[in-house]
Scaffold this motif. Structure first.
Motif, PDB file in Angstrom:
ATOM      1  N   VAL A 122      -6.374  -7.705  -9.230  1.00  0.00           N
ATOM      2  CA  VAL A 122      -5.830  -6.437  -8.734  1.00  0.00           C
ATOM      3  C   VAL A 122      -6.928  -5.637  -8.059  1.00  0.00           C
ATOM      4  N   GLU A 123      -6.487  -4.774  -7.137  1.00  0.00           N
ATOM      5  CA  GLU A 123      -7.423  -3.860  -6.500  1.00  0.00           C
ATOM      6  C   GLU A 123      -6.706  -2.560  -6.172  1.00  0.00           C
ATOM      7  N   GLU A 124      -7.469  -1.485  -6.067  1.00  0.00           N
ATOM      8  CA  GLU A 124      -6.933  -0.175  -5.736  1.00  0.00           C
ATOM      9  C   GLU A 124      -6.927  -0.024  -4.216  1.00  0.00           C
ATOM     10  N   VAL A 125      -5.777   0.367  -3.655  1.00  0.00           N
ATOM     11  CA  VAL A 125      -5.630   0.465  -2.201  1.00  0.00           C
ATOM     12  C   VAL A 125      -4.912   1.762  -1.842  1.00  0.00           C
ATOM     13  N   SER A 126      -4.804   2.017  -0.553  1.00  0.00           N
ATOM     14  CA  SER A 126      -4.117   3.212  -0.065  1.00  0.00           C
ATOM     15  C   SER A 126      -2.602   3.060  -0.210  1.00  0.00           C
ATOM     16  N   ARG A 127      -1.885   4.186  -0.107  1.00  0.00           N
ATOM     17  CA  ARG A 127      -0.425   4.133  -0.195  1.00  0.00           C
ATOM     18  C   ARG A 127       0.169   3.320   0.949  1.00  0.00           C
ATOM     19  N   ALA A 128      -0.425   3.418   2.130  1.00  0.00           N
ATOM     20  CA  ALA A 128       0.070   2.631   3.264  1.00  0.00           C
ATOM     21  C   ALA A 128      -0.040   1.141   2.976  1.00  0.00           C
ATOM     22  N   GLU A 129      -1.129   0.727   2.318  1.00  0.00           N
ATOM     23  CA  GLU A 129      -1.288  -0.693   1.974  1.00  0.00           C
ATOM     24  C   GLU A 129      -0.333  -1.103   0.872  1.00  0.00           C
ATOM     25  N   LEU A 130      -0.059  -0.195  -0.084  1.00  0.00           N
ATOM     26  CA  LEU A 130       0.917  -0.497  -1.128  1.00  0.00           C
ATOM     27  C   LEU A 130       2.271  -0.828  -0.517  1.00  0.00           C
ATOM     28  N   GLN A 131       2.648  -0.109   0.538  1.00  0.00           N
ATOM     29  CA  GLN A 131       3.942  -0.338   1.183  1.00  0.00           C
ATOM     30  C   GLN A 131       3.997  -1.696   1.883  1.00  0.00           C
ATOM     31  N   ILE A 132       2.844  -2.214   2.253  1.00  0.00           N
ATOM     32  CA  ILE A 132       2.777  -3.532   2.885  1.00  0.00           C
ATOM     33  C   ILE A 132       2.750  -4.631   1.823  1.00  0.00           C
ATOM     34  N   TYR A 133       2.053  -4.380   0.703  1.00  0.00           N
ATOM     35  CA  TYR A 133       1.856  -5.399  -0.330  1.00  0.00           C
ATOM     36  C   TYR A 133       2.773  -5.142  -1.524  1.00  0.00           C
ATOM     37  N   LYS A 187       6.522  -4.225  -1.805  1.00  0.00           N
ATOM     38  CA  LYS A 187       6.727  -3.371  -0.632  1.00  0.00           C
ATOM     39  C   LYS A 187       7.503  -2.096  -0.971  1.00  0.00           C
ATOM     40  N   PRO A 188       7.004  -1.281  -1.904  1.00  0.00           N
ATOM     41  CA  PRO A 188       7.749  -0.068  -2.296  1.00  0.00           C
ATOM     42  C   PRO A 188       7.836   0.929  -1.143  1.00  0.00           C
ATOM     43  N   LYS A 189       8.942   1.649  -1.105  1.00  0.00           N
ATOM     44  CA  LYS A 189       9.123   2.684  -0.083  1.00  0.00           C
ATOM     45  C   LYS A 189       8.705   4.057  -0.616  1.00  0.00           C
ATOM     46  N   ASP A 190       9.141   4.367  -1.841  1.00  0.00           N
ATOM     47  CA  ASP A 190       8.847   5.702  -2.376  1.00  0.00           C
ATOM     48  C   ASP A 190       8.523   5.696  -3.869  1.00  0.00           C
ATOM     49  N   ALA A 191       8.528   4.528  -4.501  1.00  0.00           N
ATOM     50  CA  ALA A 191       8.189   4.437  -5.928  1.00  0.00           C
ATOM     51  C   ALA A 191       6.853   3.718  -6.055  1.00  0.00           C
ATOM     52  N   PHE A 192       5.835   4.482  -6.445  1.00  0.00           N
ATOM     53  CA  PHE A 192       4.487   3.924  -6.542  1.00  0.00           C
ATOM     54  C   PHE A 192       3.954   4.159  -7.958  1.00  0.00           C
ATOM     55  N   PRO A 193       4.216   3.227  -8.873  1.00  0.00           N
ATOM     56  CA  PRO A 193       3.762   3.440 -10.256  1.00  0.00           C
ATOM     57  C   PRO A 193       2.254   3.524 -10.390  1.00  0.00           C
ATOM     58  N   SER A 194       1.515   2.949  -9.444  1.00  0.00           N
ATOM     59  CA  SER A 194       0.049   3.064  -9.454  1.00  0.00           C
ATOM     60  C   SER A 194      -0.470   2.784  -8.057  1.00  0.00           C
ATOM     61  N   ASN A 195      -1.771   3.008  -7.876  1.00  0.00           N
ATOM     62  CA  ASN A 195      -2.423   2.683  -6.609  1.00  0.00           C
ATOM     63  C   ASN A 195      -2.991   1.264  -6.611  1.00  0.00           C
ATOM     64  N   TYR A 196      -2.652   0.490  -7.620  1.00  0.00           N
ATOM     65  CA  TYR A 196      -3.160  -0.881  -7.721  1.00  0.00           C
ATOM     66  C   TYR A 196      -2.144  -1.864  -7.144  1.00  0.00           C
ATOM     67  N   THR A 197      -2.670  -2.878  -6.471  1.00  0.00           N
ATOM     68  CA  THR A 197      -1.844  -3.944  -5.919  1.00  0.00           C
ATOM     69  C   THR A 197      -2.353  -5.287  -6.418  1.00  0.00           C
ATOM     70  N   SER A 198      -1.441  -6.237  -6.516  1.00  0.00           N
ATOM     71  CA  SER A 198      -1.810  -7.594  -6.905  1.00  0.00           C
ATOM     72  C   SER A 198      -2.212  -8.377  -5.665  1.00  0.00           C
ATOM     73  N   THR A 199      -3.349  -9.032  -5.734  1.00  0.00           N
ATOM     74  CA  THR A 199      -3.816  -9.845  -4.618  1.00  0.00           C
ATOM     75  C   THR A 199      -3.261 -11.264  -4.755  1.00  0.00           C
ATOM     76  N   GLY A 200      -3.619 -12.124  -3.845  1.00  0.00           N
ATOM     77  CA  GLY A 200      -2.988 -13.437  -3.761  1.00  0.00           C
ATOM     78  C   GLY A 200      -3.547 -14.503  -4.672  1.00  0.00           C
ATOM     79  N   ARG A 201      -3.921 -14.135  -5.901  1.00  0.00           N
ATOM     80  CA  ARG A 201      -4.433 -15.098  -6.872  1.00  0.00           C
ATOM     81  C   ARG A 201      -3.814 -14.836  -8.243  1.00  0.00           C
ATOM     82  N   PHE A 202      -3.364 -15.921  -8.896  1.00  0.00           N
ATOM     83  CA  PHE A 202      -2.755 -15.821 -10.221  1.00  0.00           C
ATOM     84  C   PHE A 202      -3.206 -17.001 -11.076  1.00  0.00           C
TER      85      PHE A 202
END
Length: 247
Positions: free
Chosen positions: A133-144, A165-180
């Motif tokens: 996970v990483e912390e990103v901007s709200r614009a990036e949250l909407q993409i990821y 790809k949330p539109k208006d619900a952002f539980p955090s500024n963290y996004t999951s990257t492409g590794r699991f």
């Protein structure tokens, strides 16, 4: 120890047309190496011994390029019906133990391979699922995606849900990257998913079902992620890596 991993690399790459009409997106160059090479090298450096690549569009180019790598096996996704069915094609090639999952769009600049960092955390936590996970901007949250999570330590979170790809619900500024890292139970969850004929089924749906079982964690990793999934990001990544003189 996690010794197997899957790379999901079957997409059509429509956001990078027209070049991807003739070259599969994962084979686009970063410097003088294809994107996929960075993913494969990360897995090899993480001591992954068996790499299963799900391929589709222009697959013969990928097969020819990696034909001499004994660690790589191929699975063909003939119908582009989503990332969950793509992963499910690998079920019988994986041992009934934890394995890595990589989205081919994401590559990393690191000292310690990001997959190795996740493997270490998976083993120490006794987890069911671990993702970077990483912390990103709200614009990036909407993409990821945006993660619902609770902090355990500064670099470790209990994971509750991935919202794509949330539109208006952002539980955090963290996004999951492409590794699991996931246990084989993930395939049980994929089997429970249903879709309308022709509709794509996304792996995130199955991952969220697995998360609901508990023992799922997000880990902040050391390194920098580069997304190559759009023209702008591919050009930006290629430029950055070229300045690092990576060949």
């Amino acid at each position: 120890m996690v010794k197997q991993a899957v790379i999901l690399a079957a997409g059509l790459g429509t956001r990078l047309h027209p070049i991807t009409r003739v070259i599969p997106k994962p084979m686009l160059p970063i410097g003088t190496k294809p994107i996929l090479d960075f993913v494969v090298e990360e897995l090899e450096q993480a001591q992954i011994e068996d790499i299963i690549m799900v391929i589709g569009h222009k697959r013969e180019i990928i097969q020819e390029y990696y034909r001499d790598n004994p660690k790589i096996r191929f699975v063909v996704q003939d119908q582009i019906n989503g990332t969950a069915p793509a992963l499910y094609l690998t079920k019988d090639l994986l041992r009934k133990e934890a394995f890595g999952i990589c989205y081919a769009d994401d590559i990393f600049d690191y000292t310690i391979p990001v997959m190795k960092q996740l493997i270490d955390q998976y083993q120490s936590l006794g987890a069911r699922l671990v993702t970077g996970v990483e912390e990103v901007s709200r614009a990036e949250l909407q993409i990821y995606n945006s993660l619902s999570l609770n902090p355990i330590k500064p670099d470790l979170f209990e994971l509750h849900q991935i919202i794509e790809k949330p539109k208006d619900a952002f539980p955090s500024n963290y996004t999951s990257t492409g590794r699991f890292i996931a246990t084989h139970e993930l395939f049980d969850e994929i089997e429970q998913l249903r879709s309308d004929e022709g509709a794509e089924v996304y792996l995130t749906e199955a991952i969220n079902r697995l998360i609901s079982r508990g023992n799922a964690y997000g880990v902040t990793y050391e390194g920098k992620r580069w997304d190559t999934g759009t023209k702008e990001n591919w050009i930006r990544t290629s430029s950055a890596f070229s300045h690092k003189q990576i060949e």
